[in-house]
Design a protein around this motif. Sequence first.
Motif, PDB file in Angstrom:
ATOM      1  N   UNK A  80      -3.610   6.270  -1.379  1.00 32.77           N
ATOM      2  CA  UNK A  80      -4.732   5.426  -1.030  1.00 32.77           C
ATOM      3  C   UNK A  80      -5.263   5.011  -2.388  1.00 32.77           C
ATOM      4  N   UNK A  81      -5.259   5.883  -3.545  1.00 39.57           N
ATOM      5  CA  UNK A  81      -6.120   5.039  -4.782  1.00 39.57           C
ATOM      6  C   UNK A  81      -5.378   3.963  -5.085  1.00 39.57           C
ATOM      7  N   UNK A  82      -3.974   3.726  -5.048  1.00 37.02           N
ATOM      8  CA  UNK A  82      -3.165   2.645  -5.557  1.00 37.02           C
ATOM      9  C   UNK A  82      -3.623   1.401  -4.851  1.00 37.02           C
ATOM     10  N   UNK A  83      -3.598   1.668  -3.421  1.00 40.48           N
ATOM     11  CA  UNK A  83      -4.099   0.371  -2.683  1.00 40.48           C
ATOM     12  C   UNK A  83      -5.464   0.073  -2.986  1.00 40.48           C
ATOM     13  N   UNK A 135       0.613  -6.728  19.514  1.00 42.10           N
ATOM     14  CA  UNK A 135       1.125  -5.141  19.484  1.00 42.10           C
ATOM     15  C   UNK A 135       0.047  -4.637  18.847  1.00 42.10           C
ATOM     16  N   UNK A 136      -0.840  -3.977  19.547  1.00 42.58           N
ATOM     17  CA  UNK A 136      -2.205  -3.511  18.889  1.00 42.58           C
ATOM     18  C   UNK A 136      -1.723  -2.225  18.286  1.00 42.58           C
ATOM     19  N   UNK A 137      -1.987  -1.923  16.957  1.00 45.53           N
ATOM     20  CA  UNK A 137      -1.666  -0.990  16.316  1.00 45.53           C
ATOM     21  C   UNK A 137      -2.989  -0.128  15.799  1.00 45.53           C
ATOM     22  N   UNK A 138      -3.108   1.161  15.509  1.00 43.73           N
ATOM     23  CA  UNK A 138      -4.080   1.910  15.236  1.00 43.73           C
ATOM     24  C   UNK A 138      -3.605   2.762  13.903  1.00 43.73           C
ATOM     25  N   UNK A 139      -4.573   3.226  13.176  1.00 40.32           N
ATOM     26  CA  UNK A 139      -4.311   4.373  12.377  1.00 40.32           C
ATOM     27  C   UNK A 139      -5.349   4.447  11.423  1.00 40.32           C
ATOM     28  N   UNK A 140      -5.225   4.978  10.067  1.00 38.35           N
ATOM     29  CA  UNK A 140      -6.515   5.257   9.365  1.00 38.35           C
ATOM     30  C   UNK A 140      -6.950   3.841   8.601  1.00 38.35           C
ATOM     31  N   UNK A 141      -7.884   3.994   7.513  1.00 39.18           N
ATOM     32  CA  UNK A 141      -8.479   2.780   7.292  1.00 39.18           C
ATOM     33  C   UNK A 141      -7.595   1.735   6.753  1.00 39.18           C
ATOM     34  N   UNK A 142      -7.861   0.275   6.858  1.00 36.42           N
ATOM     35  CA  UNK A 142      -7.337  -0.662   6.465  1.00 36.42           C
ATOM     36  C   UNK A 142      -6.740  -0.612   4.905  1.00 36.42           C
ATOM     37  N   UNK A 143      -5.514  -0.967   4.883  1.00 35.39           N
ATOM     38  CA  UNK A 143      -5.002  -0.835   3.427  1.00 35.39           C
ATOM     39  C   UNK A 143      -4.599   0.626   3.012  1.00 35.39           C
ATOM     40  N   UNK A 144      -4.823   1.665   3.919  1.00 34.62           N
ATOM     41  CA  UNK A 144      -4.408   3.024   3.626  1.00 34.62           C
ATOM     42  C   UNK A 144      -2.999   3.260   4.039  1.00 34.62           C
ATOM     43  N   UNK A 145      -2.544   4.494   3.989  1.00 37.89           N
ATOM     44  CA  UNK A 145      -1.133   4.820   4.239  1.00 37.89           C
ATOM     45  C   UNK A 145      -0.527   4.536   5.599  1.00 37.89           C
ATOM     46  N   UNK A 146      -1.397   4.606   6.732  1.00 39.49           N
ATOM     47  CA  UNK A 146      -0.698   4.248   7.986  1.00 39.49           C
ATOM     48  C   UNK A 146      -0.686   2.625   8.137  1.00 39.49           C
ATOM     49  N   UNK A 147      -1.695   1.912   7.657  1.00 39.39           N
ATOM     50  CA  UNK A 147      -1.541   0.401   7.697  1.00 39.39           C
ATOM     51  C   UNK A 147      -0.214  -0.031   6.797  1.00 39.39           C
ATOM     52  N   UNK A 148      -0.011   0.678   5.533  1.00 41.99           N
ATOM     53  CA  UNK A 148       0.868   0.483   4.703  1.00 41.99           C
ATOM     54  C   UNK A 148       2.352   0.710   5.249  1.00 41.99           C
ATOM     55  N   UNK A 150       2.891   0.691   8.834  1.00 40.51           N
ATOM     56  CA  UNK A 150       3.308  -0.494   9.832  1.00 40.51           C
ATOM     57  C   UNK A 150       3.759  -1.940   9.060  1.00 40.51           C
ATOM     58  N   UNK A 151       3.004  -1.998   7.638  1.00 37.25           N
ATOM     59  CA  UNK A 151       3.529  -3.288   6.948  1.00 37.25           C
ATOM     60  C   UNK A 151       4.938  -3.055   6.578  1.00 37.25           C
ATOM     61  N   UNK A 152       5.699  -1.978   6.249  1.00 39.02           N
ATOM     62  CA  UNK A 152       6.844  -1.508   5.695  1.00 39.02           C
ATOM     63  C   UNK A 152       7.708  -1.711   6.805  1.00 39.02           C
ATOM     64  N   UNK A 153       7.261  -1.316   8.074  1.00 37.33           N
ATOM     65  CA  UNK A 153       8.175  -1.197   9.202  1.00 37.33           C
ATOM     66  C   UNK A 153       8.114  -2.743   9.721  1.00 37.33           C
ATOM     67  N   UNK A 154       7.049  -3.666   9.742  1.00 36.82           N
ATOM     68  CA  UNK A 154       7.295  -4.980  10.109  1.00 36.82           C
ATOM     69  C   UNK A 154       8.248  -5.507   9.219  1.00 36.82           C
ATOM     70  N   UNK A 298       0.970  -4.979   0.427  1.00 40.54           N
ATOM     71  CA  UNK A 298      -0.161  -5.146   0.707  1.00 40.54           C
ATOM     72  C   UNK A 298      -0.274  -6.907   0.833  1.00 40.54           C
ATOM     73  N   UNK A 299       0.533  -7.454   0.080  1.00 45.46           N
ATOM     74  CA  UNK A 299       0.637  -9.077  -0.010  1.00 45.46           C
ATOM     75  C   UNK A 299       1.321  -9.367   1.406  1.00 45.46           C
ATOM     76  N   UNK A 300       2.241  -8.670   1.939  1.00 47.81           N
ATOM     77  CA  UNK A 300       2.721  -9.031   3.117  1.00 47.81           C
ATOM     78  C   UNK A 300       1.881  -8.705   4.337  1.00 47.81           C
ATOM     79  N   UNK A 301       0.872  -7.994   4.015  1.00 48.12           N
ATOM     80  CA  UNK A 301      -0.047  -7.698   5.197  1.00 48.12           C
ATOM     81  C   UNK A 301      -1.337  -8.669   5.093  1.00 48.12           C
TER      82      UNK A 301
END
Length: 319
Positions: A80-83, A135-148, A150-154, A298-301
Amino acid sequence: MRRRRFFALGLGAALLAGCGTEYAATGTVGPWRTRGRFAIGAGGDRWARVAATLVRCARESGYAVTSQTPVTKVTVTGLPALAAADMNNGLSLLDTATPLARLTGDVEVVVVPGTSRFRNFDEFGAYLVAQPDQTKLAGGRQGGPDHLLFGLIAKGLGADARRIDYTGYRNSAGAATALLGGKATAAAGALADWRPSIDGRQVRVLAVSSAQRAAGLDAPTLLEQGVRVDFADWCAAVGPDSMSDDSRAAAIQMCDDVCGSRAWQDACRAGGWNPIPLSGDDFEKWLTSEIDRTRAVLRDLGLLDTPGTTCWGSCGNGH
């Protein structure tokens, strides 16, 4: 040559000024050996447990952990510190600290409610590609590991990551409430956090983020589903940007000894962490690729609009 500059964000303050959570000895600790003296702290609350475990296992391995100067400072931080650095136009972890060793990683899971119409990942993936904004998705804070993740999956599926509908919550409990309350189609998070809901059959796991299947879980990996993603919410040990070569070598040796100890392995099992040791130059090389991957996602998102620049906060153009 290692690049080491001033740490721009909060982690730098922890490294240089001793902020954050620090664990110090009072008096003599363990079998003191001629191995140097270390002050080990957490770069934030989310890494406090790992930092505390590193302190305990370092002492059991014969290292002196103390607040009495002079000491070699070691800070536990993570993905998370990277993002956060990138989203705040800050310097990267490579530019602001001395990489020492990767420590642990949490396997992530993609889950749906137990009553979901998606019986497997293929069905979910097809829907995500066809209707990413529905497709409504949920997880931890925006830009965090969970969001990342889903970005990689997409991206791996060929979906437009900018169009995915993601809502971030403070913790997995918030994401679980949203998922089970019908406010989300799927959620992502650490396997350890979702275990109770999985065991209680409130949710089903469609896939795990690791290259190998998770023990005790009948769920395929993303790689098995054709999505080229091997992902973990990792944490690591870093030193200050001004770290000398001798101090770096001593700190890396400490991390190697601790990560190879029985006490550390037992603590990881008890904490639900996967030990993923990697240290020294190998860790720095891996970290370089992880920083590049994080920025790309992060750019893809649509969370990082800066085109390929290399100054990252060190120039006057606001990059």
